[in-house]
Design an enzyme around this catalytic site. Structure first.
Site, PDB file in Angstrom:
ATOM      1  N   GLY A  16       0.818  -1.209   0.000  1.00 20.01           N
ATOM      2  CA  GLY A  16       0.000   0.000   0.000  1.00 20.01           C
ATOM      3  C   GLY A  16       0.851   1.258   0.000  1.00 20.01           C
ATOM      4  O   GLY A  16       0.522   2.252  -0.657  1.00 20.01           O
TER       5      GLY A  16
ATOM      6  N   ARG B 170      -7.907  -2.807  -2.257  1.00 23.97           N
ATOM      7  CA  ARG B 170      -7.786  -1.739  -1.247  1.00 23.97           C
ATOM      8  C   ARG B 170      -8.173  -0.375  -1.827  1.00 23.97           C
ATOM      9  O   ARG B 170      -7.912  -0.093  -2.988  1.00 23.97           O
ATOM     10  CB  ARG B 170      -6.358  -1.731  -0.671  1.00 23.97           C
ATOM     11  CG  ARG B 170      -6.079  -3.040   0.064  1.00 23.97           C
ATOM     12  CD  ARG B 170      -4.709  -3.079   0.651  1.00 23.97           C
ATOM     13  NE  ARG B 170      -4.551  -2.106   1.725  1.00 23.97           N
ATOM     14  CZ  ARG B 170      -3.398  -1.873   2.344  1.00 23.97           C
ATOM     15  NH1 ARG B 170      -2.310  -2.540   1.987  1.00 23.97           N
ATOM     16  NH2 ARG B 170      -3.333  -0.989   3.295  1.00 23.97           N
TER      17      ARG B 170
ATOM     18  N   SER C 101      -4.283   8.864   7.955  1.00 27.03           N
ATOM     19  CA  SER C 101      -3.473   8.000   7.090  1.00 27.03           C
ATOM     20  C   SER C 101      -2.184   8.694   6.691  1.00 27.03           C
ATOM     21  O   SER C 101      -2.190   9.723   6.013  1.00 27.03           O
ATOM     22  CB  SER C 101      -4.256   7.629   5.826  1.00 27.03           C
ATOM     23  OG  SER C 101      -3.374   7.059   4.875  1.00 27.03           O
TER      24      SER C 101
ATOM     25  N   ASP D   7      -0.664  -0.778  13.098  1.00 23.92           N
ATOM     26  CA  ASP D   7      -0.076  -2.019  12.578  1.00 23.92           C
ATOM     27  C   ASP D   7       0.184  -3.048  13.683  1.00 23.92           C
ATOM     28  O   ASP D   7       0.450  -4.212  13.390  1.00 23.92           O
ATOM     29  CB  ASP D   7       1.244  -1.724  11.851  1.00 23.92           C
ATOM     30  CG  ASP D   7       1.005  -0.964  10.551  1.00 23.92           C
ATOM     31  OD1 ASP D   7      -0.133  -0.998  10.037  1.00 23.92           O
ATOM     32  OD2 ASP D   7       1.957  -0.338  10.051  1.00 23.92           O
TER      33      ASP D   7
ATOM     34  N   LYS E 207      -6.892  -3.068   5.425  1.00 22.23           N
ATOM     35  CA  LYS E 207      -5.439  -3.305   5.364  1.00 22.23           C
ATOM     36  C   LYS E 207      -5.178  -4.483   4.425  1.00 22.23           C
ATOM     37  O   LYS E 207      -6.024  -4.832   3.619  1.00 22.23           O
ATOM     38  CB  LYS E 207      -4.898  -3.564   6.771  1.00 22.23           C
ATOM     39  CG  LYS E 207      -4.948  -2.334   7.679  1.00 22.23           C
ATOM     40  CD  LYS E 207      -3.981  -1.269   7.233  1.00 22.23           C
ATOM     41  CE  LYS E 207      -4.031  -0.038   8.107  1.00 22.23           C
ATOM     42  NZ  LYS E 207      -3.229   1.048   7.589  1.00 22.23           N
TER      43      LYS E 207
ATOM     44  N   ARG F 261      -8.367  -7.033   8.852  1.00 25.24           N
ATOM     45  CA  ARG F 261      -7.622  -7.512  10.024  1.00 25.24           C
ATOM     46  C   ARG F 261      -8.502  -7.758  11.237  1.00 25.24           C
ATOM     47  O   ARG F 261      -8.165  -8.600  12.073  1.00 25.24           O
ATOM     48  CB  ARG F 261      -6.489  -6.535  10.378  1.00 25.24           C
ATOM     49  CG  ARG F 261      -5.304  -6.719   9.466  1.00 25.24           C
ATOM     50  CD  ARG F 261      -4.039  -6.033   9.964  1.00 25.24           C
ATOM     51  NE  ARG F 261      -2.986  -6.308   9.002  1.00 25.24           N
ATOM     52  CZ  ARG F 261      -1.989  -5.480   8.695  1.00 25.24           C
ATOM     53  NH1 ARG F 261      -1.899  -4.314   9.303  1.00 25.24           N
ATOM     54  NH2 ARG F 261      -1.085  -5.822   7.808  1.00 25.24           N
TER      55      ARG F 261
END
Ligand code: S3P
Length: 441
Positions: A102, A130, A174, A328, A355, A359
């Protein structure tokens, strides 16, 4: 631990560990590595990048830069990039391939939008699922023309050039979106500003300063205003050593915390405050983690981390701004929480659903396979420990952080844990299973 082939996917088998010992370095931070390669490419002169990440994602970035005419020399422990300067990229003759990354597709798109040529960029199946609208919208507002499947998904065709400076407030927290817009801003004639309501990792800003760019950061009522001037000459990074990856270190930290007899020392790890919420959170529940020899390397805070087995106790309610700082690390934090005498609640983490895998689903599904009682929310999860883990057949969903988090869970599970699709780990840490095996030896 043994690896058996399952068509193109591999299965790694893990049994519980009584003891872990180790003192080692980890490969360079993935986020910093991507940025170092990109800035090296558009800077003027030679950059020698040491401890560049061995992650497949970071190799994808180098491949894309080579396809844009950049000369990259790959030697063990050293990547040499001949910077072409701000106007030096060449039109690619093939579709650029970001693989699973990404950061590659989103940051590079910012650079591609600034070029006087058309390029196409795509990636693997996961990348093609994504959302890319988050970068398409600001880049189009700056003057790029971008075609995308359903206006949102790769492959992207980017007709760049003639970008206008822009002020943008990303609707989500982000660092990839922020960095994409700041990079595009370098190819305008004016001042581009990103207004960040929630702070995210600031490696782009740190590196902009390293290459001599004028960067302005102001705190206002609506957030941080990060401004960069366009058409600035950028220096090469020169001799640059990438700090070890804290997000990779996270798996070893938790492995040591929950294994009965463990002590690990991880050397030269990046501890940029925009990434260290996990350390604060773990310490608050009794984790014995010491941050030693703090120093600055190329503007990035770096330390050695010493971690020992610990009794984890307390309740954790994580929501709001802290989520972006440990986004993360949530898979491995959920695994740690199974061994916590207390409750972990995560909210406001909707981003986890887009992600490398969904997730939240992947964590909940695999925890349940191990016999853990866990509640799933649209934007998070809740679980209380201490719970006994049963060895199970885990599905990585092709997601590196899921594969590694559940390999760590396997270290405290009864019986054998199988990680199906274990090879996904190489997206960020190809050495992972070997390093764990070394710590057990
Ligand atoms: C990254 C930003 C984060 C993070 C990703 C790397 C970066 O993504 O999850 O692993 O290097 O900028 P978002 O920007 O989508 O939150």
């Amino acid at each position: 631990m043994s690896v058996a082939p399952e068509s193109s996917r591999s299965v790694v088998k893990i049994t519980s560990a009584v003891s872990l010992r180790g003192d080692f370095h980890l490969p360079g931070d993935k986020s910093i590595s991507h940025r170092s390669a990109m800035f090296a490419a558009i800077g003027a002169g030679t950059s020698r990048l040491r401890n560049y990440s061995s992650a497949r994602d970071c190799q994808s970035t180098l491949d894309c830069l080579e396809a844009l005419g950049i000369v990259v020399k790959r030697e063990p422990g050293l990547i040499t990039v001949e910077g072409a300067g701000i106007d030096g990229l060449r039109a690619p003759t093939q579709m650029l391939d970001a693989g699973n990354s990404g950061t590659t597709i989103r940051l590079l798109s910012g650079i591609l939008a600034g070029q006087n040529f058309t390029s196409e960029i795509t990636g693997d199946e996961s990348i093609q699922r994504r959302p890319m609208k988050r970068i398409i919208e600001p880049l189009v507002a700056m003057g790029a023309r971008i075609e995308a499947r359903e206006s949102n998904f790769a492959p992207l065709t980017i007709h760049g050039g003639n970008l206008q400076a822009f002020t943008y407030t990303p609707p989500m927290a982000s660092a990839q979106v922020k960095s994409c817009v700041l990079l595009a801003g370098l190819f305008t004639d004016g001042k581009t500003t990103v207004i960040e309501k929630t702070p995210t990792r600031n490696h782009t800003e740190v590196m902009l300063r390293e290459v001599g760019a004028a960067l302005q950061i102001e705190t206002a009522a609506d957030g941080q205003h990060i401004s960069v001037a366009g058409r600035q000459p950028l220096k090469a990074l020169g001799d640059y050593t990438v700090a070890g990856d804290l997000s990779s270190a996270a798996f070893f930290l938790v492995a040591a915390l929950i294994t009965p007899d463990a002590e690990l020392r991880l050397r030269h790890i990046g501890v940029n405050p925009s990434r260290t919420a996990l350390l604060d959170v773990l310490t608050s529940i009794g984790a014995r983690i010491e941050v030693e020899n703090p120093r600055l390397a190329h503007g990035e805070p770096v330390s050695d981390l010493r971690v020992q087995s610990s009794t984890l106790r307390g309740d954790l309610e994580l929501s709001g701004a802290v989520i972006a700082n440990l986004i993360d690390e949530i898979p491995i934090l959920a695994v740690a929480a199974t061994q916590l005498d207390g409750t972990l609640t995560i909210r406001d983490a909707r981003e986890l659903r887009v992600k490398e895998s969904d997730r939240i689903r992947a964590i909940v599904d695999n925890l349940q396979k191990m016999g853990v009682v866990v509640e799933e929310f649209e934007d998070g999860l809740r679980l209380s420990g201490k719970q006994k883990l049963q060895g199970a057949a885990i599905e990585s969903y092709g997601d590196h952080r899921i594969a590694m988090a559940f390999a760590v869970a396997g270290l405290v599970a009864e019986g054998e844990t199988e990680i199906h699709g274990a090879e996904a780990a190489s997206v960020s840490l190809p050495e992972f299973y070997q390093l764990i095996a070394n710590c057990r030896a």
